[in-house]
Write a protein that holds these residues in place. Structure first.
Motif, PDB file in Angstrom:
ATOM      1  N   THR A 234       0.747  -1.237   0.140  1.00 17.84           N
ATOM      2  CA  THR A 234      -0.077   0.108   0.037  1.00 17.84           C
ATOM      3  C   THR A 234       0.896   1.196   0.172  1.00 17.84           C
ATOM      4  O   THR A 234       0.518   2.240  -0.593  1.00 17.84           O
ATOM      5  CB  THR A 234      -0.875  -0.044   1.411  1.00 17.84           C
ATOM      6  N   GLN A 235       1.920   1.307   0.643  1.00 17.49           N
ATOM      7  CA  GLN A 235       2.865   2.445   0.852  1.00 17.49           C
ATOM      8  C   GLN A 235       3.482   2.682  -0.590  1.00 17.49           C
ATOM      9  O   GLN A 235       3.671   4.042  -1.010  1.00 17.49           O
ATOM     10  CB  GLN A 235       3.897   2.149   1.936  1.00 17.49           C
ATOM     11  N   LEU A 236       3.776   1.847  -1.070  1.00 20.51           N
ATOM     12  CA  LEU A 236       4.383   1.933  -2.507  1.00 20.51           C
ATOM     13  C   LEU A 236       3.546   2.553  -3.495  1.00 20.51           C
ATOM     14  O   LEU A 236       3.776   3.169  -4.324  1.00 20.51           O
ATOM     15  CB  LEU A 236       5.056   0.396  -3.185  1.00 20.51           C
ATOM     16  N   LEU A 237       2.167   1.718  -3.434  1.00 23.20           N
ATOM     17  CA  LEU A 237       1.063   2.078  -4.381  1.00 23.20           C
ATOM     18  C   LEU A 237       0.895   3.835  -4.112  1.00 23.20           C
ATOM     19  O   LEU A 237       0.671   4.492  -4.945  1.00 23.20           O
ATOM     20  CB  LEU A 237       0.092   1.421  -4.180  1.00 23.20           C
TER      21      LEU A 237
ATOM     22  N   ASP B  29      -9.581   7.172   4.339  1.00 24.76           N
ATOM     23  CA  ASP B  29      -9.805   8.449   3.959  1.00 24.76           C
ATOM     24  C   ASP B  29      -8.389   9.213   3.430  1.00 24.76           C
ATOM     25  O   ASP B  29      -8.420   9.914   2.212  1.00 24.76           O
ATOM     26  CB  ASP B  29      -9.912   9.373   5.181  1.00 24.76           C
ATOM     27  N   ASN B  30      -7.111   8.700   3.800  1.00 25.33           N
ATOM     28  CA  ASN B  30      -6.057   8.997   3.448  1.00 25.33           C
ATOM     29  C   ASN B  30      -5.632   8.889   1.734  1.00 25.33           C
ATOM     30  O   ASN B  30      -5.407   9.534   0.819  1.00 25.33           O
ATOM     31  CB  ASN B  30      -4.612   8.677   4.071  1.00 25.33           C
ATOM     32  N   THR B  31      -6.395   7.472   1.313  1.00 24.82           N
ATOM     33  CA  THR B  31      -5.974   6.985   0.180  1.00 24.82           C
ATOM     34  C   THR B  31      -6.933   7.689  -0.614  1.00 24.82           C
ATOM     35  O   THR B  31      -6.524   8.224  -1.900  1.00 24.82           O
ATOM     36  CB  THR B  31      -6.220   5.297   0.185  1.00 24.82           C
ATOM     37  N   ILE B  32      -8.331   8.011  -0.497  1.00 20.74           N
ATOM     38  CA  ILE B  32      -9.278   8.603  -1.264  1.00 20.74           C
ATOM     39  C   ILE B  32      -8.712   9.983  -1.560  1.00 20.74           C
ATOM     40  O   ILE B  32      -8.608  10.533  -2.615  1.00 20.74           O
ATOM     41  CB  ILE B  32     -10.677   8.544  -0.423  1.00 20.74           C
ATOM     42  N   LYS B  33      -8.051  10.687  -0.584  1.00 22.10           N
ATOM     43  CA  LYS B  33      -7.653  12.051  -0.454  1.00 22.10           C
ATOM     44  C   LYS B  33      -6.607  12.006  -1.853  1.00 22.10           C
ATOM     45  O   LYS B  33      -6.480  12.982  -2.530  1.00 22.10           O
ATOM     46  CB  LYS B  33      -7.163  12.737   0.704  1.00 22.10           C
ATOM     47  N   ASN B  34      -5.578  11.266  -1.674  1.00 25.75           N
ATOM     48  CA  ASN B  34      -4.505  11.000  -2.598  1.00 25.75           C
ATOM     49  C   ASN B  34      -5.202  10.571  -3.881  1.00 25.75           C
ATOM     50  O   ASN B  34      -4.552  10.958  -4.959  1.00 25.75           O
ATOM     51  CB  ASN B  34      -3.528  10.145  -1.927  1.00 25.75           C
ATOM     52  N   VAL B  35      -6.106   9.980  -4.290  1.00 24.74           N
ATOM     53  CA  VAL B  35      -6.519   9.531  -5.409  1.00 24.74           C
ATOM     54  C   VAL B  35      -7.059  10.475  -6.097  1.00 24.74           C
ATOM     55  O   VAL B  35      -6.924  11.065  -7.279  1.00 24.74           O
ATOM     56  CB  VAL B  35      -7.508   8.074  -5.383  1.00 24.74           C
ATOM     57  N   LEU B  36      -7.986  11.244  -5.507  1.00 24.05           N
ATOM     58  CA  LEU B  36      -8.647  12.609  -5.929  1.00 24.05           C
ATOM     59  C   LEU B  36      -7.729  13.544  -6.292  1.00 24.05           C
ATOM     60  O   LEU B  36      -7.709  14.337  -7.332  1.00 24.05           O
ATOM     61  CB  LEU B  36      -9.746  13.140  -4.749  1.00 24.05           C
TER      62      LEU B  36
ATOM     63  N   SER C 184     -18.365   3.054  -1.141  1.00 16.83           N
ATOM     64  CA  SER C 184     -19.371   2.857  -0.205  1.00 16.83           C
ATOM     65  C   SER C 184     -20.261   4.083  -0.560  1.00 16.83           C
ATOM     66  O   SER C 184     -19.734   5.357  -1.040  1.00 16.83           O
ATOM     67  CB  SER C 184     -19.098   2.741   1.053  1.00 16.83           C
ATOM     68  N   ALA C 185     -21.600   4.125  -0.010  1.00 21.71           N
ATOM     69  CA  ALA C 185     -22.173   5.343  -0.184  1.00 21.71           C
ATOM     70  C   ALA C 185     -21.778   6.568   0.376  1.00 21.71           C
ATOM     71  O   ALA C 185     -21.707   7.551  -0.027  1.00 21.71           O
ATOM     72  CB  ALA C 185     -23.834   5.196   0.308  1.00 21.71           C
ATOM     73  N   LYS C 186     -21.141   6.412   1.847  1.00 22.50           N
ATOM     74  CA  LYS C 186     -20.589   7.358   2.258  1.00 22.50           C
ATOM     75  C   LYS C 186     -19.403   7.931   1.644  1.00 22.50           C
ATOM     76  O   LYS C 186     -19.195   9.169   1.502  1.00 22.50           O
ATOM     77  CB  LYS C 186     -20.263   7.046   3.784  1.00 22.50           C
ATOM     78  N   ASN C 187     -18.469   7.176   1.222  1.00 27.78           N
ATOM     79  CA  ASN C 187     -17.324   7.669   0.254  1.00 27.78           C
ATOM     80  C   ASN C 187     -17.586   8.322  -0.875  1.00 27.78           C
ATOM     81  O   ASN C 187     -17.044   9.271  -1.033  1.00 27.78           O
ATOM     82  CB  ASN C 187     -16.216   6.545   0.185  1.00 27.78           C
ATOM     83  N   TYR C 188     -18.590   7.902  -1.463  1.00 28.73           N
ATOM     84  CA  TYR C 188     -19.067   8.138  -2.929  1.00 28.73           C
ATOM     85  C   TYR C 188     -19.591   9.520  -2.693  1.00 28.73           C
ATOM     86  O   TYR C 188     -19.431  10.408  -3.251  1.00 28.73           O
ATOM     87  CB  TYR C 188     -20.176   7.223  -3.389  1.00 28.73           C
ATOM     88  N   TYR C 189     -20.557   9.803  -1.931  1.00 30.22           N
ATOM     89  CA  TYR C 189     -21.485  10.946  -1.681  1.00 30.22           C
ATOM     90  C   TYR C 189     -20.338  12.237  -0.941  1.00 30.22           C
ATOM     91  O   TYR C 189     -20.532  13.434  -1.176  1.00 30.22           O
ATOM     92  CB  TYR C 189     -22.704  10.787  -1.053  1.00 30.22           C
ATOM     93  N   SER C 190     -19.440  11.692  -0.229  1.00 29.57           N
ATOM     94  CA  SER C 190     -18.571  12.409   0.534  1.00 29.57           C
ATOM     95  C   SER C 190     -17.552  13.160  -0.474  1.00 29.57           C
ATOM     96  O   SER C 190     -17.072  14.285  -0.138  1.00 29.57           O
ATOM     97  CB  SER C 190     -17.807  11.931   1.734  1.00 29.57           C
TER      98      SER C 190
END
Length: 377
Positions: free
Chosen positions: A200-203, A230-237, A258-264
């Motif tokens: 995960t860290q290398l990714l 949350d950290n991975t989503i932030k970096n992907v965006l 998930s619904a939470k991650n999608y709509y957030s």
């Protein structure tokens, strides 16, 4: 009596043996070579039945970049006797073709036995680098002229006319065969191997420091591993904001969370997405099975004033209608569109408002617009 096919197979074996011996020292003695037995499809051989191949992974000494290669035949042909040359196709760790090598003392051939010149090899190299070549659109049977009555089987006739930039003149079958080796099933096998070897860290490092293709691989792997902290989503965006090429896979990443991650995150994603891709995001909002939290559409309604694109505004209003979301916040945002400089947009807002229940003040505003533009509605 020895058949022609036996002779061809025997000569192919001898050529491959010579190639193996000539290429033993691929790197330093400290390089590690790992063999992977893989099943790959090649449309020049069969469209549905995979064949077994060996994919070689080279872990370079002193931490150098890993590379992959495979031993392949230069051309697939039918009943015509073809000169088959043993070759190596090379890829980087993401499955991107880098170059090819031919056994020492051999050369590729064109029609009538004409050998490849230097410029032919240069052109072939560029053809193999083009991952979007028209060659990917053809089945092997489509490359042969149906008018050739002398054709013995699907690969025996004269090849059809094709974009001259997509092939080396007189070497259509060679270009077709090698392009599919270089850009076909091997690519996914390589990417899968690299993905499995990346923690995960290398990714996350790929997302921050890698080029767009390493970032793409990282997001693909996060989807496979269902990593949605949350950290991975932030970096992907953040990566998608930097490189528009990553927007489709980023949307897929959010859609499979998930619904939470999608709509957030979909609202902020919509804000930085390019104009063309915002329509794709709106279509995602149409189709998603996730249930939106109550405040989402109120917040999303502010997007109406951030664009002058009629298609986007029309889709947003259709979305509110589909989701039956007509809160006072939404209505107030739509009311502002009645003053839009583009009449098509203000008229679209009018028809949205004309079909919902409004307060007296809101009705007055809509009636004023109706009176002013009565002849154009």
């Amino acid at each position: 009596m020895i058949s022609k096919i036996q002779i061809i197979v025997f000569h192919s074996f001898i050529l491959f043996a010579a190639f193996f011996l000539s290429k033993q020292n691929i790197g330093t003695k400290r390089d590690t070579i790992i063999k992977h037995d893989v099943a790959v499809l090649h449309p020049g051989i069969d469209n549905t039945k995979p064949i077994q191949q060996t994919l070689f992974e080279v872990e370079k000494s002193y931490g150098g970049a890993r590379i992959f290669y495979a031993e392949v035949e230069s051309v697939v042909c039918g009943s015509k006797v073809c000169k088959v040359i043993p070759m190596r196709i090379y890829w980087d760790a993401l499955g991107r073709y880098t170059h090819y090598e031919i056994a020492k003392g051999f050369n590729l051939e064109k029609e009538e036995g004409e050998p490849f010149a230097k410029e032919d090899h240069n052109k072939l190299h560029q053809i193999l680098k083009d991952r979007n070549s028209v060659l990917k659109e053809y089945y092997k049977e489509e490359l042969v002229s149906k008018a050739d009555n002398n054709a013995v089987d699907a690969l025996s006739g004269a090849t059809i006319s094709i974009d001259p930039n997509a092939v080396v003149t007189g070497a259509v079958w060679t270009c077709y065969t090698l392009w599919h080796w270089a850009n076909g099933s091997f690519v996914e096998k390589i990417r899968d191997i690299t993905s499995k070897k990346s923690d995960t860290q290398l990714l996350l490092n790929y997302l921050t420091y890698g080029d767009k293709y390493y970032r793409e691989l990282a997001i693909e792997t996060f989807i496979k591993r269902k990593i949605y902290d949350d950290n991975t989503i932030k970096n992907v965006l953040k990566a998608a904001n930097i490189e528009s090429m990553l927007q489709p896979i980023t949307l897929a990443y959010l859609e499979q969370s998930s619904a939470k991650n999608y709509y957030s995150n979909i609202n902020s994603f919509f804000e930085f997405a390019d104009e063309k891709f915002r329509v794709t995001i709106l279509n995602s909002l149409y189709k998603t099975a996730f249930k939106a939290p109550e405040p989402f559409y109120d917040a999303f309604s502010e997007q109406l004033l951030m664009t002058n694109n009629y298609q986007e505004i029309n889709l947003i209003l259709d979305l509110f209608k589909l989701k039956k979301h007509k809160s006072s916040k939404v209505v107030n945002e739509v009311l502002k569109l009645l003053d839009h400089k583009e009449f098509l947009i203000s008229r679209r807002a009018y028809w949205f408002l004309n079909n919902i229940t409004l307060s007296n003040n809101q009705k007055t505003r809509v009636l004023q617009f109706q009176k002013k533009y009565k002849s154009k509605l």
